[in-house]
Design a protein around this motif. Structure first.
Motif: not given
Length: 260
Positions: A192-193, A198-200, A209-210
């Protein structure tokens, strides 16, 4: 499988983003009419356009703040008036919050209580007369912390999610004789957003990241969940196909929770 949702009407709080939007998407794809709400008008309008593009049921968006009692009462009445019926309420409004217990202020506790618990109480109370009429269903979106809170970072959310789980059972017992079902979903980590932001913002590779999150949390399936996996499960629980399920919670967490 036809879930039997065509022509039924649902209200999804927090439906302009995240898990609420995923639920609304699955409902619309099944032919249900859906009203969503959100506080951000631009995001709400964009969500409505995306849902209408699915070509399923009818979609309406209402700007509302679920922590404001008057907004909630008006939202429920608008949702009912638009279709002349209300078959289901999804209490999914919420944001991720958590911190060390000794650092959480009273204001933070109050804010989380208003958003994650009292909003569900108020929405359920406002919708109940309509749900009695339709023999409808309430779905409370909670987290695995409701049953298995972790140490550190789980408050104030986890205790309030536990309260939501208790509310689910209490409402199921009280309104079962009226034909109203009340169920919950306990979520783990779903793409989800909120999770990806944080990664974006840091310019990191989102998939990497996920994957690291899944590895660090030791999720048995080895990955985070996808929005459609959550939304499709929600649509099933809201459907007549789940007609004998009430007063219970379903884990959608890839096996992450240590309890059943």
């Amino acid at each position: 499988m036809d879930l039997g949702l065509k022509g039924k009407a649902f209200l999804v709080t927090g439906g302009s983003d995240g898990l609420g939007f995923a639920t609304a998407s699955s409902l619309v794809a099944e032919g249900a009419d859906v009203t969503i709400c959100g506080r951000n008008t631009e995001r709400l309008d964009a969500a409505v356009r995306s849902l209408r593009a699915l070509g399923g049921g009818l979609v309406e968006g209402v700007r509302a703040d679920v922590t404001v009692a008057a907004d909630l009462d008006g939202l429920v009445e608008q949702a009912h008036a638009q279709r002349g019926r209300l078959d289901g309420l999804v209490n999914s409004a919420g944001v991720h919050s958590g911190g060390a217990f000794e650092e959480i202020t009273d204001d933070a506790w109050h804010d989380d209580f208003d958003l994650k618990f009292l909003a569900a109480v108020r929405a359920s109370r406002a919708a109940m007369p309509h749900l009695k009429e339709s023999k409808g269903v309430i779905l409370n979106v909670l987290s695995t912390g409701a049953r298995a809170p972790g140490a550190g970072g789980g408050m104030p959310s986890s205790p309030l999610r536990a309260a939501g789980l208790s509310l689910t059972k209490a409402l199921a017992n009280e309104f079962g004789p009226d034909g109203v079902r009340v169920v919950a979903m306990l979520i783990g980590i779903i793409r989800s957003g909120q999770i990806m932001r944080p990664a974006v913002e840091a310019g990191r590779d989102v998939e990497e990241y996920l994957a690291k999150i899944a590895d660090r949390m030791k999720i048995p399936l080895g990955r985070v969940g996808e929005p459609h996996e959550f939304g499709d499960t929600a649509a099933f629980l809201l459907s007549p196909r789940a007609g004998y399920l009430t007063g219970t919670a379903v884990h959608v967490d890839g096996g992450f929770s240590p309890v059943i």
